[in-house]
Design a protein around this motif. Structure first.
Motif, PDB file in Angstrom:
ATOM      1  N   GLN A  77       0.860  -1.252   0.026  1.00 15.65           N
ATOM      2  CA  GLN A  77       0.115   0.028  -0.061  1.00 15.65           C
ATOM      3  C   GLN A  77       1.061   1.282   0.049  1.00 15.65           C
ATOM      4  O   GLN A  77       0.616   2.268  -0.762  1.00 15.65           O
ATOM      5  CB  GLN A  77      -1.083   0.004   1.236  1.00 15.65           C
ATOM      6  CG  GLN A  77      -2.271  -0.989   1.167  1.00 15.65           C
ATOM      7  CD  GLN A  77      -3.083  -0.705  -0.240  1.00 15.65           C
ATOM      8  OE1 GLN A  77      -2.650  -1.058  -1.179  1.00 15.65           O
ATOM      9  NE2 GLN A  77      -3.990  -0.086   0.045  1.00 15.65           N
ATOM     10  N   ASN A  78       2.025   1.227   0.930  1.00 11.77           N
ATOM     11  CA  ASN A  78       2.958   2.451   0.710  1.00 11.77           C
ATOM     12  C   ASN A  78       3.364   2.596  -0.625  1.00 11.77           C
ATOM     13  O   ASN A  78       3.439   3.673  -1.022  1.00 11.77           O
ATOM     14  CB  ASN A  78       3.895   2.232   1.555  1.00 11.77           C
ATOM     15  CG  ASN A  78       3.579   2.249   3.284  1.00 11.77           C
ATOM     16  OD1 ASN A  78       2.434   3.234   3.461  1.00 11.77           O
ATOM     17  ND2 ASN A  78       4.289   1.733   4.010  1.00 11.77           N
ATOM     18  N   GLN A 136       0.773   3.995  -2.886  1.00  6.69           N
ATOM     19  CA  GLN A 136       0.445   5.684  -2.445  1.00  6.69           C
ATOM     20  C   GLN A 136       1.694   6.401  -3.294  1.00  6.69           C
ATOM     21  O   GLN A 136       1.444   7.523  -3.842  1.00  6.69           O
ATOM     22  CB  GLN A 136       0.588   5.716  -1.068  1.00  6.69           C
ATOM     23  CG  GLN A 136      -0.631   5.215  -0.534  1.00  6.69           C
ATOM     24  CD  GLN A 136      -0.767   5.477   0.981  1.00  6.69           C
ATOM     25  OE1 GLN A 136       0.176   5.563   1.509  1.00  6.69           O
ATOM     26  NE2 GLN A 136      -1.811   5.197   1.514  1.00  6.69           N
ATOM     27  N   CYS A 139       0.905   6.722  -6.815  1.00  6.25           N
ATOM     28  CA  CYS A 139      -0.280   7.546  -7.047  1.00  6.25           C
ATOM     29  C   CYS A 139       0.353   8.968  -7.367  1.00  6.25           C
ATOM     30  O   CYS A 139      -0.252   9.497  -8.203  1.00  6.25           O
ATOM     31  CB  CYS A 139      -1.143   7.867  -6.062  1.00  6.25           C
ATOM     32  SG  CYS A 139      -2.039   6.143  -5.723  1.00  6.25           S
ATOM     33  N   GLU A 193      -5.463   6.983  -5.074  1.00  2.51           N
ATOM     34  CA  GLU A 193      -4.978   7.236  -3.494  1.00  2.51           C
ATOM     35  C   GLU A 193      -6.226   6.677  -2.517  1.00  2.51           C
ATOM     36  O   GLU A 193      -6.003   6.225  -1.529  1.00  2.51           O
ATOM     37  CB  GLU A 193      -4.838   8.666  -2.872  1.00  2.51           C
ATOM     38  CG  GLU A 193      -3.777   9.411  -3.552  1.00  2.51           C
ATOM     39  CD  GLU A 193      -3.423  10.886  -3.201  1.00  2.51           C
ATOM     40  OE1 GLU A 193      -4.566  11.432  -2.860  1.00  2.51           O
ATOM     41  OE2 GLU A 193      -2.260  11.430  -3.734  1.00  2.51           O
ATOM     42  N   ALA A 228      -5.335   3.083  -2.464  1.00  2.42           N
ATOM     43  CA  ALA A 228      -4.204   2.853  -1.773  1.00  2.42           C
ATOM     44  C   ALA A 228      -4.245   2.974  -0.256  1.00  2.42           C
ATOM     45  O   ALA A 228      -3.461   2.779   0.286  1.00  2.42           O
ATOM     46  CB  ALA A 228      -2.907   3.626  -2.302  1.00  2.42           C
ATOM     47  N   SER A 229      -5.428   3.579   0.146  1.00  3.11           N
ATOM     48  CA  SER A 229      -5.497   3.891   1.460  1.00  3.11           C
ATOM     49  C   SER A 229      -6.488   2.811   2.306  1.00  3.11           C
ATOM     50  O   SER A 229      -6.817   3.121   3.332  1.00  3.11           O
ATOM     51  CB  SER A 229      -5.849   5.273   1.785  1.00  3.11           C
ATOM     52  OG  SER A 229      -7.132   5.462   1.161  1.00  3.11           O
TER      53      SER A 229
END
Length: 85
Positions: A44-45, A48, A51, A63, A66-67
């Protein structure tokens, strides 16, 4: 008397081995769960960061995806797995 003592010691050893097998299993499962969560957080990091490289028009949606929390991801994954069965 000696035979009884040997029998008691042997059964204690069996119980101790069972205890350690269960303990190792619980620790192993716990570590696997943490590992899955850690891998998800790392991905996920990275998502992000990716993105930020997208055009502005696509960044908000990127985003949002990804969050997503690990719990939400896991819940959706379990629902999909149930549908496949």
């Amino acid at each position: 008397m000696r035979d009884r003592l040997v029998s008691v010691v042997t059964s204690m050893r069996v119980e101790i081995v069972k205890y350690y097998v269960v303990l190792i299993g619980v620790v192993g499962i716990s570590m696997a769960a943490c590992s899955n969560r850690d891998v998800y957080a790392t991905l996920q990091n990275n998502n992000q960061l990716d993105c930020q490289k997208k055009p502005v028009s696509q960044q908000e949606e990127c985003e949002r995806l990804a969050s997503k929390s690990y719990e939400e991801y896991e819940r959706e994954r379990q629902e999909l797995l149930k549908k496949e069965d």
